[in-house]
Write an enzyme that holds these catalytic residues in place. Structure first.
Site, PDB file in Angstrom:
ATOM      1  N   ASP A 140      -0.664  -4.893   3.161  1.00  0.00           N
ATOM      2  CA  ASP A 140      -1.247  -3.680   3.741  1.00  0.00           C
ATOM      3  C   ASP A 140      -0.701  -3.572   5.158  1.00  0.00           C
ATOM      4  OD1 ASP A 140      -4.590  -2.190   3.759  1.00  0.00           O
ATOM      5  OD2 ASP A 140      -2.700  -1.553   4.679  1.00  0.00           O
ATOM      6  N   GLU A 195       0.821  -1.226   0.000  1.00  0.00           N
ATOM      7  CA  GLU A 195       0.000   0.000   0.000  1.00  0.00           C
ATOM      8  C   GLU A 195       0.844   1.261   0.000  1.00  0.00           C
ATOM      9  OE1 GLU A 195      -2.765   0.532   3.297  1.00  0.00           O
ATOM     10  OE2 GLU A 195      -3.785   2.096   2.150  1.00  0.00           O
ATOM     11  N   THR A 224      -6.130   2.306   8.959  1.00  0.00           N
ATOM     12  CA  THR A 224      -5.218   3.340   9.462  1.00  0.00           C
ATOM     13  C   THR A 224      -5.950   4.396  10.281  1.00  0.00           C
ATOM     14  OG1 THR A 224      -3.652   3.040   7.627  1.00  0.00           O
ATOM     15  CG2 THR A 224      -3.563   5.120   8.785  1.00  0.00           C
ATOM     16  N   ILE A 266      -0.901  -1.374   7.578  1.00  0.00           N
ATOM     17  CA  ILE A 266      -1.961  -1.086   8.546  1.00  0.00           C
ATOM     18  C   ILE A 266      -3.266  -0.941   7.759  1.00  0.00           C
ATOM     19  CG2 ILE A 266      -2.876   0.362  10.391  1.00  0.00           C
ATOM     20  CD1 ILE A 266      -0.085   1.395  10.953  1.00  0.00           C
ATOM     21  N   ASP A 267      -4.122  -1.944   7.867  1.00  0.00           N
ATOM     22  CA  ASP A 267      -5.450  -1.838   7.246  1.00  0.00           C
ATOM     23  C   ASP A 267      -6.393  -1.354   8.346  1.00  0.00           C
ATOM     24  OD1 ASP A 267      -7.219  -2.228   4.997  1.00  0.00           O
ATOM     25  OD2 ASP A 267      -8.167  -3.738   6.265  1.00  0.00           O
ATOM     26  N   ASP A 304      -5.943  -4.406   0.416  1.00  0.00           N
ATOM     27  CA  ASP A 304      -6.958  -4.443   1.482  1.00  0.00           C
ATOM     28  C   ASP A 304      -7.598  -5.827   1.576  1.00  0.00           C
ATOM     29  OD1 ASP A 304      -6.891  -1.638   2.158  1.00  0.00           O
ATOM     30  OD2 ASP A 304      -8.168  -1.195   0.432  1.00  0.00           O
TER      31      ASP A 304
HETATM   32  C1  LIP Z   1      -9.474   0.867   4.728  1.00  0.00           C
HETATM   33  C2  LIP Z   1     -10.317  -0.344   4.400  1.00  0.00           C
HETATM   34  C3  LIP Z   1     -11.755  -0.156   4.842  1.00  0.00           C
HETATM   35  C4  LIP Z   1     -12.341   1.033   4.138  1.00  0.00           C
HETATM   36  C5  LIP Z   1     -11.524   2.255   4.519  1.00  0.00           C
HETATM   37  C6  LIP Z   1     -10.056   2.088   4.124  1.00  0.00           C
HETATM   38  P1  LIP Z   1      -6.872   1.468   4.794  1.00  0.00           P
HETATM   39  O1  LIP Z   1      -8.168   0.640   4.257  1.00  0.00           O
HETATM   40  O2  LIP Z   1      -9.761  -1.477   5.036  1.00  0.00           O
HETATM   41  O3  LIP Z   1     -12.545  -1.278   4.563  1.00  0.00           O
HETATM   42  O4  LIP Z   1     -13.686   1.199   4.473  1.00  0.00           O
HETATM   43  O5  LIP Z   1     -12.063   3.380   3.867  1.00  0.00           O
HETATM   44  O6  LIP Z   1      -9.959   2.004   2.729  1.00  0.00           O
HETATM   45  O7  LIP Z   1      -6.850   2.720   3.974  1.00  0.00           O
HETATM   46  O8  LIP Z   1      -7.054   1.749   6.239  1.00  0.00           O
HETATM   47  O9  LIP Z   1      -5.694   0.572   4.506  1.00  0.00           O
END
Ligand code: LIP
Length: 276
Positions: A97, A81, A102, A99-100, A224
């Protein structure tokens, strides 16, 4: 898929996901101390919009994972990412990813994960998703089932909309969120309730563990969804887009087979994957 040890790939993904999760937890204190107002008070870097933030922890965690992958498997492809993008020669491509969720990390809310998945010749073969706050590791390899902290997990057998608990998410761009909210307006009356945790990887793992019945979202990035998708599918869920294809940025839907078709028909009827 001969010649590649999927168990070894999963072991590597799992170890790096946990190590990166421990790093971002360690970094939190120093990051908050540096801003004096917690992470929300600092000048965080942004990407696609003012609410699409990236922290030094995102970058440090991605570096840890990439360094580990390059050390163990120097000829694999990698897509991360935070900018990692390299070609490979082995047919294995890692999707990372760091930190998914964030936004949750920035606000110190529990639902954020480290997601490390791998595809072989374009087919997802392993996934590891680590949730540091709960010290919970979700993992799966193709044909090997899915686990949570080493214990087998299965999705529910939900076969109706009315009593289904559904997770979803929203994008970083306002017009995308507008379209997602319009879809949700029609979905909410048709299901038990909605949950919005803020991490797609976690949402998919919660489907796998039977802690929600289904999940849908438009606009995810490959990193993601990669690891969580195989974890959900190895736990018995159907995972795909709305048009008979694999999960994608167009749409990601995950649910036990009977519910998957019901949700897909509802979402197709709402043009959910045709909106901004
Ligand atoms: C997040 C996703 C989540 C989505 C957020 C964001 P990130 O990814 O995991 O499902 O709703 O808007 O995209 O940006 O935290 O890696």
């Amino acid at each position: 898929m001969t010649g590649v040890d999927l168990d070894a790939l999963l072991h590597l993904a799992s170890g790096l996901a946990v190590e990166a999760g421990e790093l971002i937890e360690e970094m939190r204190a120093s990051l908050e101390g540096s801003t004096g107002q917690g992470l929300t008070g600092g000048d965080l870097e942004t990407k696609s919009s003012v609410v699409d933030v990236v922290t030094p922890a995102d970058k440090a965690a991605e570096k840890l994972i990439i360094d580990g992958l390059e050390s163990a498997r120097p000829d694999d492809a990698i897509l991360g990412e935070e900018g990692s993008d390299r070609l490979g020669t082995t047919g294995v491509r890692w999707l990372v990813d760091p930190i998914d969720g964030t936004t949750n990390y920035v606000y110190d809310l529990p639902a954020y994960t480290v997601s490390v998945g791998a595809e072989l010749d374009g087919v997802m073969v392993v996934g590891a998703v680590y949730e540091p706050k709960g010290n919970t590791l979700y993992a799966a390899r193709l044909g090997g089932g899915a686990t949570r902290n080493g214990q087998p997990i299965r999705c529910t057998g939900k076969a109706d909309l009315e009593t289904a608990l559904i997770a979803t998410g929203f994008g970083y761009l306002a017009d995308r969120r507008q379209g997602q909210a319009e879809v949700l307006l029609e979905v909410i009356p048709a299901v038990r309730d909605i949950r919005r945790f803020g991490s797609a990887a976690l949402d998919l793992c919660l489907v796998a563990a039977g802690q929600v019945d289904g999940y849908f979202e438009r606009g995810l990035n490959p990193w993601d969804l990669a690891a969580g998708a195989i974890i959900a599918s190895e736990a018995g869920a159907s995972v795909g887009d709305l048009r008979g294809g694999p999960p994608s940025p167009d749409y990601t839907l995950a649910a036990p087979p009977p519910l998957f078709e019901l949700l897909r028909d509802l979402l197709v009827g709402l043009d959910a994957d045709q909106r901004p």
